[in-house]
Write a protein that holds these residues in place. Sequence first.
Motif, PDB file in Angstrom:
ATOM      1  N   ASP A  12       0.860  -1.179   0.000  1.00 33.17           N
ATOM      2  CA  ASP A  12       0.000   0.000   0.000  1.00 33.17           C
ATOM      3  C   ASP A  12       0.901   1.234   0.000  1.00 33.17           C
ATOM      4  OD1 ASP A  12      -1.730   2.087   0.448  1.00 33.17           O
ATOM      5  OD2 ASP A  12      -2.878   1.064   2.020  1.00 33.17           O
ATOM      6  N   ARG A  15       1.008   4.204   2.628  1.00 32.22           N
ATOM      7  CA  ARG A  15       1.355   3.966   4.022  1.00 32.22           C
ATOM      8  C   ARG A  15       2.877   3.876   4.208  1.00 32.22           C
ATOM      9  NH1 ARG A  15      -2.625   2.724   7.235  1.00 32.22           N
ATOM     10  NH2 ARG A  15      -1.335   1.518   8.660  1.00 32.22           N
ATOM     11  N   CYS A 122       3.448  -6.624   5.248  1.00 33.40           N
ATOM     12  CA  CYS A 122       2.865  -5.455   4.592  1.00 33.40           C
ATOM     13  C   CYS A 122       3.523  -5.162   3.242  1.00 33.40           C
ATOM     14  CB  CYS A 122       2.930  -4.230   5.499  1.00 33.40           C
ATOM     15  SG  CYS A 122       4.521  -3.381   5.533  1.00 33.40           S
TER      16      CYS A 122
END
Length: 229
Positions: A12, A15, A122
């Motif tokens: 992402d 972020r 992530c």
Amino acid sequence: MTRILYALAGADRARPFSPHVWKVALSLAHKGLAYETVPVAFTEIPAIENGATKTVPLLRDGDRLVSDSFAIALYLDETYPDRPSLFGGEGGKALARFVESWAQTVVHTALVRFVVLDIHDCLGPEDRAYFRASREPRFGKSLEAVVEAGVGEIETFAAKLEPLRALLGKQAYFGGAGPSFADYIVFGALQWARIVSQKVILRDGDPVKDWFERCLDLHGGVGRSVTAA
């Protein structure tokens, strides 16, 4: 003038999570300097600015490229002396160097033992492979084993922040009544954990948590521009 901050991000791109990039983000906000954030993945760093750096943050300020968060903070104070100082003089620089050493050897070392797998998770597929291949040899074990061995670190982490907690009993920030780069150093570490992990590391009623919440609200709430994991 074009001002660009290259910031590490995962799958992402909205972020950015690097603790060192967050030091610079708050420093730029502290100075009131506009900039554009360009998110990059681990595996993209070698290609930015024609191979100008192996790590981020990297700041482009017009024709100038500056890497390393501390060097960037020094550069900003020297280049924009008419704007609020990040250090408040030589004493503030010395304090920040001590805080940087403490954060790197104590705070980061403890945090990474229980968030390293969250960081991995992530990332995009290519970066996950890179991250595992580069980090596991450093630890001498798998990321899963690092986290398993670091379970106890979560319970003892708050005690490692006792020097800051004691200071906050006397003043609002490292430098006194207002924030300085020393605050942004430790904020960056805690913001790193806040963005990548859902683990609770600071409890309600802890002066350090209160300080961290104040830091999140600084400069129009730039720290809250990325939500918690």
